[in-house]
Design an enzyme around this catalytic site. Structure first.
Site, short mmCIF file in Angstrom:
data_model
loop_
_atom_site.label_atom_id
_atom_site.label_comp_id
_atom_site.label_asym_id
_atom_site.label_seq_id
_atom_site.Cartn_x
_atom_site.Cartn_y
_atom_site.Cartn_z
N GLU A 25 -17.34 5.91 -5.52
CA GLU A 25 -18.00 5.28 -6.66
C GLU A 25 -19.52 5.32 -6.56
OE1 GLU A 25 -16.40 1.34 -7.37
OE2 GLU A 25 -14.42 2.02 -6.74
N ASN A 26 -20.04 5.43 -5.34
CA ASN A 26 -21.49 5.34 -5.15
C ASN A 26 -22.13 6.59 -4.57
OD1 ASN A 26 -21.98 2.34 -5.76
ND2 ASN A 26 -20.31 2.26 -4.29
N ASN A 70 -14.72 3.80 3.98
CA ASN A 70 -14.67 3.83 5.44
C ASN A 70 -13.32 4.38 5.89
OD1 ASN A 70 -14.32 2.19 8.31
ND2 ASN A 70 -16.41 2.86 7.86
N LEU A 73 -12.35 7.35 -1.44
CA LEU A 73 -13.29 7.67 -0.37
C LEU A 73 -14.08 6.43 0.03
CD1 LEU A 73 -14.70 11.00 -1.88
CD2 LEU A 73 -12.67 10.68 -0.43
N ASP A 96 0.82 -1.21 0.00
CA ASP A 96 0.00 0.00 0.00
C ASP A 96 0.85 1.26 0.00
OD1 ASP A 96 -2.36 -1.35 -0.01
OD2 ASP A 96 -3.09 -0.59 1.90
#
Length: 392
Positions: free
Chosen positions: A346-347, A223, A221, A154
């Site tokens: 995305e949502n 949690n 974006l 990461d």
């Protein structure tokens, strides 16, 4: 020539996986083990004629540890009813997501004893994730002897950040002694998303952009959230720091806070370092402000019903996100594209619209019709917007 790869993300009590057929990158199977060691559940989906089909949804699985979970996984993948492999020998390599690689790694590497030692060395910087990531590697090595294991970090994408951006203004000896600096996370996401945006811009506007100078701000974006400034395909700054706690408000993480506020609370509430860490990572953010939930969907619903603290949590999120995008635009000397990705990115139709409206001073204009989508790769800015905006 096609070949198959198994990708694993081992968490402290979970195991997510996907099987890819390469080089087409076709997902043959995917799933997750949750609550390993206690009330383990197992969901397994496979591709059938281009459609994702859930073939297993077990509410109780005998998996006391990751060794059991990976054993069950391999049996499932080679089973005639639920599998997508003839045998384990069909797998050419196993890729492992590893949270923290410190300053050791700037790219993905084939796992060796030295690589495992470096991952182990970074456990103090990633105490919740690195031990589980390492466990996943070692179990696969044991069960799948001879099959190459690859570690994908990461932190790797952020190793191009210049020293003046990654250093904290603390005594320099703590950097030398303990590696205290900004590392950044979600690197695999930011690398992929910025590369996709570059592909879009170069194909749509041939000759307009120099790929070595292209300026992209990526917004992961979810949690857990982070923002990254990318110039010419290289990260120059990112919002997460030594750990994933830094940055802006998240589901249950506080983001950047005056350090003295934390020591003040410690003294007043008589909190131990461990209790303070739990407070900042698991009891803050949307959850701490709203008192409702760490899930933004729940917070949005509560705000719509008139919950003022839920609305405050959303307003903090919009404000901090807008401010960071603005600061990274300044760091880049301008911006060609802004990208939204991950669960909220995305949502979150309303979130994207609100942020783009906040950035209208930069000439950002959103196409509300195009933005009215979830989980699709799409351009959501208008033709006359001065900045391209994408959902990736």
């Amino acid at each position: 020539m096609s070949f198959k790869e198994l990708i694993i993300n081992a968490g402290s009590s979970s195991l997510k996986y996907q099987v890819f057929e390469m080089p087409e990158a076709k997902v043959l199977a995917k799933g997750i083990f949750e609550q390993i060691g206690t009330d383990c559940t197992f969901t397994h989906k496979v591709d059938k004629d281009g459609e994702e089909v859930k073939v297993l949804d077990k509410k109780s699985v005998e998996a006391k540890d990751h060794h059991d979970a990976i054993t069950i996984l391999l049996e499932t993948l080679t089973d005639k009813e639920t599998g997508v492999l003839e045998s384990m020998n069909d797998i050419s390599a196993v890729g492992h997501r590893v949270l923290h690689g410190g300053e050791e790694f700037s790219g993905s590497v084939v796992v060796t004893e030295d690589v495992k030692a470096a991952i182990r060395k970074c456990i103090p910087l990633g105490p919740l994730h690195n031990p589980a990531n390492l466990m996943g590697i070692e179990v696969c090595e044991e069960i799948m002897k001879g099959i190459p294991q690859v570690a994908v970090f990461d932190t790797a994408f952020h190793q191009t950040i210049p020293d003046f951006a990654y250093m904290y203004a603390l005594p320099y000896k703590y950097y030398l002694k303990h590696g205290i600096r900004r590392y950044g996370f979600h690197g695999t996401s930011h690398r992929y998303v910025s590369a996709r945006a570059t592909d879009f811009l170069m194909k749509k506007y041939p000759g307009k952009y120099n790929p070595d100078e292209l300026k992209v701000v990526t917004c992961h974006l979810g949690n857990g959230s982070s923002i990254t400034a990318v110039k010419g395909g290289k990260c120059i700054d990112t919002s997460m720091g030594l750990t994933p706690l830094d940055g802006f408000i998240m589901g249950s993480r506080c983001g950047a806070v005056d350090p003295t506020a934390i020591t003040y609370i410690q003294a007043k509430e008589n909190l131990s370092p461990s209790e303070t860490d739990t407070m900042m990572n698991k009891k803050s953010g949307f959850l701490g402000i709203s008192g409702v939930s760490s899930d933004m969907r729940d917070v949005e619903n509560a705000a719509a019903e008139g919950n003022e603290r839920a609305q405050l949590a959303l307003d903090i999120f919009y404000y901090q996100l807008t401010k960071l995008i603005g600061s990274y635009t300044a760091a880049l000397g301008g911006v060609d594209a802004i990208c939204f990705t991950a669960g909220i990115g995305e949502n979150g139709i309303g979130t994207r619209e609100k942020i783009c409206e906040n950035l209208s001073y930069m000439g950002v204009k959103i196409d509300k019709g195009a933005n009215n989508c979830r989980g699709k790769e799409v351009k959501i800015s208008t033709a006359d917007s001065s900045v391209e905006v994408y959902v990736i």
